[in-house]
Design a protein around this motif. Structure first.
Motif, PDB file in Angstrom:
ATOM      1  N   ILE A   1       5.736  -6.158 -20.111  1.00  0.00           N
ATOM      2  CA  ILE A   1       4.519  -5.436 -20.522  1.00  0.00           C
ATOM      3  C   ILE A   1       3.332  -6.065 -19.825  1.00  0.00           C
ATOM      4  O   ILE A   1       3.148  -7.287 -19.871  1.00  0.00           O
ATOM      5  CB  ILE A   1       4.311  -5.523 -22.052  1.00  0.00           C
ATOM      6  CG1 ILE A   1       5.529  -4.910 -22.739  1.00  0.00           C
ATOM      7  CG2 ILE A   1       3.032  -4.797 -22.460  1.00  0.00           C
ATOM      8  CD1 ILE A   1       5.703  -5.326 -24.156  1.00  0.00           C
ATOM      9  N   GLN A   2       2.532  -5.219 -19.182  1.00  0.00           N
ATOM     10  CA  GLN A   2       1.411  -5.743 -18.415  1.00  0.00           C
ATOM     11  C   GLN A   2       0.195  -5.941 -19.296  1.00  0.00           C
ATOM     12  O   GLN A   2      -0.216  -5.050 -20.026  1.00  0.00           O
ATOM     13  CB  GLN A   2       1.071  -4.774 -17.279  1.00  0.00           C
ATOM     14  CG  GLN A   2       0.072  -5.375 -16.328  1.00  0.00           C
ATOM     15  CD  GLN A   2      -0.616  -4.316 -15.511  1.00  0.00           C
ATOM     16  OE1 GLN A   2      -0.113  -3.218 -15.359  1.00  0.00           O
ATOM     17  NE2 GLN A   2      -1.788  -4.663 -15.010  1.00  0.00           N
ATOM     18  N   ALA A   3      -0.354  -7.127 -19.230  1.00  0.00           N
ATOM     19  CA  ALA A   3      -1.569  -7.388 -20.002  1.00  0.00           C
ATOM     20  C   ALA A   3      -2.756  -6.740 -19.294  1.00  0.00           C
ATOM     21  O   ALA A   3      -2.726  -6.530 -18.091  1.00  0.00           O
ATOM     22  CB  ALA A   3      -1.776  -8.891 -20.117  1.00  0.00           C
ATOM     23  N   GLU A   4      -3.775  -6.412 -20.039  1.00  0.00           N
ATOM     24  CA  GLU A   4      -5.011  -5.857 -19.481  1.00  0.00           C
ATOM     25  C   GLU A   4      -5.589  -6.829 -18.466  1.00  0.00           C
ATOM     26  O   GLU A   4      -5.693  -8.012 -18.727  1.00  0.00           O
ATOM     27  CB  GLU A   4      -6.035  -5.684 -20.608  1.00  0.00           C
ATOM     28  CG  GLU A   4      -5.780  -4.482 -21.473  1.00  0.00           C
ATOM     29  CD  GLU A   4      -6.678  -3.321 -21.051  1.00  0.00           C
ATOM     30  OE1 GLU A   4      -6.126  -2.247 -20.842  1.00  0.00           O
ATOM     31  OE2 GLU A   4      -7.891  -3.529 -20.920  1.00  0.00           O
ATOM     32  N   GLY A   5      -5.962  -6.306 -17.309  1.00  0.00           N
ATOM     33  CA  GLY A   5      -6.680  -7.137 -16.358  1.00  0.00           C
ATOM     34  C   GLY A   5      -5.819  -8.153 -15.624  1.00  0.00           C
ATOM     35  O   GLY A   5      -6.356  -9.020 -14.952  1.00  0.00           O
ATOM     36  N   ALA A   6      -4.484  -8.035 -15.722  1.00  0.00           N
ATOM     37  CA  ALA A   6      -3.641  -8.977 -14.980  1.00  0.00           C
ATOM     38  C   ALA A   6      -3.788  -8.701 -13.490  1.00  0.00           C
ATOM     39  O   ALA A   6      -3.945  -7.552 -13.073  1.00  0.00           O
ATOM     40  CB  ALA A   6      -2.189  -8.827 -15.398  1.00  0.00           C
ATOM     41  N   ARG A   7      -3.777  -9.757 -12.687  1.00  0.00           N
ATOM     42  CA  ARG A   7      -3.775  -9.566 -11.235  1.00  0.00           C
ATOM     43  C   ARG A   7      -2.401  -9.091 -10.809  1.00  0.00           C
ATOM     44  O   ARG A   7      -1.392  -9.684 -11.177  1.00  0.00           O
ATOM     45  CB  ARG A   7      -4.090 -10.894 -10.539  1.00  0.00           C
ATOM     46  CG  ARG A   7      -5.575 -11.169 -10.501  1.00  0.00           C
ATOM     47  CD  ARG A   7      -5.908 -12.456  -9.770  1.00  0.00           C
ATOM     48  NE  ARG A   7      -7.354 -12.655  -9.824  1.00  0.00           N
ATOM     49  CZ  ARG A   7      -7.970 -13.800  -9.561  1.00  0.00           C
ATOM     50  NH1 ARG A   7      -7.273 -14.862  -9.213  1.00  0.00           N
ATOM     51  NH2 ARG A   7      -9.268 -13.888  -9.615  1.00  0.00           N
ATOM     52  N   GLU A   8      -2.370  -8.029 -10.006  1.00  0.00           N
ATOM     53  CA  GLU A   8      -1.108  -7.497  -9.487  1.00  0.00           C
ATOM     54  C   GLU A   8      -0.846  -8.144  -8.134  1.00  0.00           C
ATOM     55  O   GLU A   8      -1.618  -7.966  -7.196  1.00  0.00           O
ATOM     56  CB  GLU A   8      -1.206  -5.977  -9.310  1.00  0.00           C
ATOM     57  CG  GLU A   8      -1.268  -5.202 -10.608  1.00  0.00           C
ATOM     58  CD  GLU A   8       0.109  -5.038 -11.254  1.00  0.00           C
ATOM     59  OE1 GLU A   8       1.132  -5.129 -10.539  1.00  0.00           O
ATOM     60  OE2 GLU A   8       0.149  -4.819 -12.476  1.00  0.00           O
TER      61      GLU A   8
END
Ligand code: NAD
Ligand code: MG
Length: 400
Positions: free
Chosen positions: A1-8
């Motif tokens: 699950i991707q957290a808000e604002g994670a760097r891709e």
């Protein structure tokens, strides 16, 4: 699950030594960092394993014949990662929305197109692929400036200098820099003791665990030569303001000297995860998994000058930088051919500098004013070196 604002993050060369270290750091920060794209050359098994673990949106193999195995392996593993192959697909992913940060860790000139794409697209560019800077430094730095890319050098020496000189303000009053070198596995040996060394001995680096190509480059000191050219492009310094110090403990990663007599250095254990964490978190400091440095445990820091007699590759690199134009591209290309032949057991260790020197002496230097001119010089130097090896010609005969 991707957290808000994670760097891709796109990790290019994901299955290699730097790629694996980058993924180790990324996995420590699930809320902050996400591996969105993983790319490798041809090692599908290792790439599949990474996809199962990191669940990227996209995975790319360079080698078309490896594509079906990647696609089917992802399907069989029930992973939703999309499979791609080839340089065009990789460049499109690097330039597109799939990532905002690119770890450029493909080995050799093969990394240039994707590194350039990341620079042009204005990504945060964690640059480990030093060969692309040696081959096309001006084009790459111009592309990064025009594209608005922030380049964070990942080579430990350049990362150290970046930490000492984070911005233009910090660079005012800079006089010169010193790159440190471990000296490699053959430090202290003379020329005569180098003729018979084997690939296995050459890749057994005393301090750093790295891929085979850069390990051989460390053994010949060509790695330090490539790094002098790399530093020239990254920090805008002429060759005579870039010194090299052999420092066998590999704890001081490089130094910068100012006009007031101050010298700043960055120190740490020899583990690339520190440099990668600097790039992935910058301007914040994040955990890397690397412990602090206990100077009492190490006790002594030694420094000595490089032996250019036994290790002429460093001198050849300074000469190529001074010659300018396409000379560094030809130096890099001849070296890639020579190192790969050495690793295959086709030539001896001393033939590596001999082939590079012979190539540079034989071919004319042209202006490095276009990518086309640089790639032509690269190709010409590869052909020259390969021909010399297949003929067992002059440079080989002299050395063996
Ligand atoms: P490595 O051999 O361990 O890994 C190379 C990676 O590149 C692999 O994932 C391989 O699959 C991939 N690759 C090779 N050819 C490719 C191609 N044509 N297209 C796509 N992918 C391809 O090498 P490494 O030691 O991780 O080094 C990578 C780069 O980082 C080199 O330029 C090296 O000089 C630089 N670097 C490495 C270290 C280190 O500690 N290993 C330190 C400083 C700089
Ligand atoms: Mg280095």
């Amino acid at each position: 699950i991707q957290a808000e604002g994670a760097r891709e993050v796109a990790v290019l060369g994901a299955t290699g030594s730097i790629g694996t270290s980058a993924l180790d750091v990324i996995a420590r920060h699930p809320g902050r960092l996400r591996a969105g794209v993983l790319a490798a050359g041809r090692n599908v098994e290792a790439l599949l394993d990474l996809c199962r673990r990191h669940q990227p949106r996209h995975a790319v193999v360079a080698e078309p014949s490896a594509f079906p195995a990647l696609r089917d392996g992802l399907r069989d593993a029930g992973v939703s990662t999309q499979a791609h192959c080839g340089d065009d697909a990789l460049q499109a992913l690097v330039a597109g929305d799939a990532c905002d940060t690119v770890v450029a860790a493909i080995v050799g000139a093969a990394g240039l197109p994707s590194t350039l794409a990341a620079a042009r697209a204005g990504k945060r560019l964690l640059l480990a692929n030093k060969e692309s800077l040696v081959l096309a430094g001006e084009l790459l730095t111009t592309a990064a400036r025009e594209g608005g890319a922030q380049v964070v050098p990942i080579d430990s020496e350049h990362n150290a200098i970046f930490q000492c000189l984070p911005d233009a303000h910090a660079r005012a009053g800079l006089r010169r820099i010193f790159l440190t070198a471990s000296g490699g596995p053959f430090r202290g040996r003379g020329r005569g003791q180098l003729a018979a060394v084997t690939p296995a001995q050459a890749v057994a680096h005393p301090k750093w665990s790295m891929g085979p190509k850069i390990s051989v480059d460390s053994a010949t000191l060509m790695n330090k030569g490539l790094e002098v050219i790399e530093a020239h492009h990254l920090f805008g310094l002429p060759g005579d303001s870039i010194g090299v110090l052999v420092h066998p403990q590999s704890l001081v990663h490089s130094l910068v000297e100012f006009v007031d007599g101050s010298t700043l250095a960055q120190l740490g254990l020899p583990d690339m995860r520190t440099a990668l964490a600097v790039g992935l978190g910058w301007p914040q400091r994040i955990e890397s998994g690397v412990g602090g440095l206990d100077l009492l445990e190490h006790g002594t820091l030694e420094f000595e000058p490089p032996d250019l007699e036994a290790f002429p590759c460093l001198r050849l690199a300074y000469d190529a930088l001074a010659a300018g134009g396409t000379a560094p591209a030809m130096l890099n290309a001849a070296n890639e051919v020579a190192v790969s032949s050495f690793l295959q057991g086709r030539i001896g260790f001393l033939s590596i500098p001999a082939l590079v020197e012979d190539t540079l002496a034989a071919l004319p230097v042209a202006a490095a004013d276009s990518l086309q001119a640089l790639l032509a010089a690269d190709a010409q130097a590869r052909r020259h070196a390969e021909h010399a090896i297949s003929q067992g010609g002059a440079p080989m005969a002299r050395q063996q």
